[in-house]
Design a protein around this motif. Structure first.
Motif, PDB file in Angstrom:
ATOM      1  N   UNK A   1      44.078  16.990  11.489  1.00 39.69           N
ATOM      2  CA  UNK A   1      42.704  17.866  10.321  1.00 39.69           C
ATOM      3  C   UNK A   1      41.617  16.970  10.244  1.00 39.69           C
ATOM      4  N   UNK A   2      40.538  17.337  10.367  1.00 41.39           N
ATOM      5  CA  UNK A   2      39.453  16.399  10.118  1.00 41.39           C
ATOM      6  C   UNK A   2      38.578  17.528   9.237  1.00 41.39           C
ATOM      7  N   UNK A   3      37.659  16.583   8.137  1.00 38.70           N
ATOM      8  CA  UNK A   3      36.930  18.081   7.103  1.00 38.70           C
ATOM      9  C   UNK A   3      35.696  18.331   7.860  1.00 38.70           C
TER      10      UNK A   3
ATOM     11  N   UNK B   1      27.068  13.588  11.896  1.00 42.98           N
ATOM     12  CA  UNK B   1      28.149  12.074  12.000  1.00 42.98           C
ATOM     13  C   UNK B   1      29.099  12.066  12.369  1.00 42.98           C
ATOM     14  N   UNK B   2      30.110  11.287  12.202  1.00 48.76           N
ATOM     15  CA  UNK B   2      31.948  10.958  12.911  1.00 48.76           C
ATOM     16  C   UNK B   2      32.673  11.921  11.610  1.00 48.76           C
ATOM     17  N   UNK B   3      33.482  12.546  11.477  1.00 49.69           N
ATOM     18  CA  UNK B   3      33.673  13.584  10.706  1.00 49.69           C
ATOM     19  C   UNK B   3      34.497  13.487  10.094  1.00 49.69           C
ATOM     20  N   UNK B   4      34.588  13.410   8.893  1.00 52.59           N
ATOM     21  CA  UNK B   4      35.912  12.462   8.264  1.00 52.59           C
ATOM     22  C   UNK B   4      37.230  12.787   7.971  1.00 52.59           C
ATOM     23  N   UNK B   5      37.973  12.216   7.601  1.00 50.18           N
ATOM     24  CA  UNK B   5      38.992  12.755   7.606  1.00 50.18           C
ATOM     25  C   UNK B   5      39.586  13.917   6.606  1.00 50.18           C
ATOM     26  N   UNK B   6      41.046  14.256   6.695  1.00 50.05           N
ATOM     27  CA  UNK B   6      41.637  14.841   5.484  1.00 50.05           C
ATOM     28  C   UNK B   6      42.882  13.818   4.916  1.00 50.05           C
ATOM     29  N   UNK B   7      42.474  13.788   3.752  1.00 52.77           N
ATOM     30  CA  UNK B   7      43.578  13.003   3.102  1.00 52.77           C
ATOM     31  C   UNK B   7      44.984  13.649   2.727  1.00 52.77           C
TER      32      UNK B   7
ATOM     33  N   UNK C   1      36.597  11.117  -0.579  1.00 50.77           N
ATOM     34  CA  UNK C   1      37.662  11.545   0.356  1.00 50.77           C
ATOM     35  C   UNK C   1      37.922  12.802  -0.391  1.00 50.77           C
ATOM     36  N   UNK C   2      38.721  13.433   1.076  1.00 50.03           N
ATOM     37  CA  UNK C   2      38.281  14.937   0.899  1.00 50.03           C
ATOM     38  C   UNK C   2      40.729  14.696   1.009  1.00 50.03           C
TER      39      UNK C   2
END
Length: 183
Positions: free
Chosen positions: A47-49, A63-69, A121-122
């Motif tokens: 899963x990404x943001x 932009x590059x997709x941020x990770x979902x933590x 961070x999400x």
């Protein structure tokens, strides 16, 4: 025990719970009723943001997709934003000066519009402890407590956070034996 809010819990090699092996938990709240924290080094590989934005019918920033933590094993559907801000943020709780946490969807909307915090961070889910539970785990040497820092939370590659969080205090976490404690 003093509140551990604003501290890192770094799992030691003696951590008995496999869900927390090599984890760095940022403690957001801690009092006599229990504690709540977010794992800052456990990205969800599926899963990404971008997926979250699309699922919420929000625009997707360039932009590059941020990770979902994966913030922890409790309430895995609950979303949190951990972020830096210079001033008191709307709809957020300040954990320590400049570091805020929020569950408010308006913050996610701001991020989607490019108006949110630049460092965040999400996370989905959280780590939670009932009254006295965390204190007992600390006595069992499953965790090392060190002051948290923004460099580790927001600017360190995920695969380096566990060692760097401890290393910032001169601790080689991989070399810990039977003696654990607080830095």
């Amino acid at each position: 025990m003093e509140s551990l809010a604003g501290q890192f819990l770094i799992s030691t090699p003696q951590m008995p719970d496999p869900r927390f092996q090599e984890q760095v938990i940022y403690i957001c709240a801690h009092n006599e009723a229990g504690a709540m924290g977010l794992a800052v080094n456990n990205p969800n590989p599926h899963l990404t943001l971008t997926d979250v934005f699309l699922g919420a019918n929000l625009s997707v920033p360039e932009g590059a997709p941020a990770p979902v933590y994966i913030g922890g094993p409790v309430e895995m559907e609950a979303g949190f934003v951990l972020f830096l801000a210079e001033a008191c943020a709307h709809y957020a709780m300040e954990v320590q000066p400049g570091i805020f946490v929020s569950r408010d969807s308006r913050l996610l909307e701001d991020i989607a519009k490019g108006e949110g915090p630049s460092e965040f961070l999400f996370l989905l889910g959280y780590a939670g402890w009932g009254a006295g539970q965390l204190e007992n785990e600390l006595l069992d040497n499953g965790w090392l407590v060190v002051p948290a820092n923004t460099e580790v939370i927001f600017r360190t590659p995920v695969e380096e956070k566990w060692k760097k969080a401890a290393g910032a205090f001169g601790i080689d976490i991989t070399q810990l034996g039977d003696i654990i404690g607080n830095a």
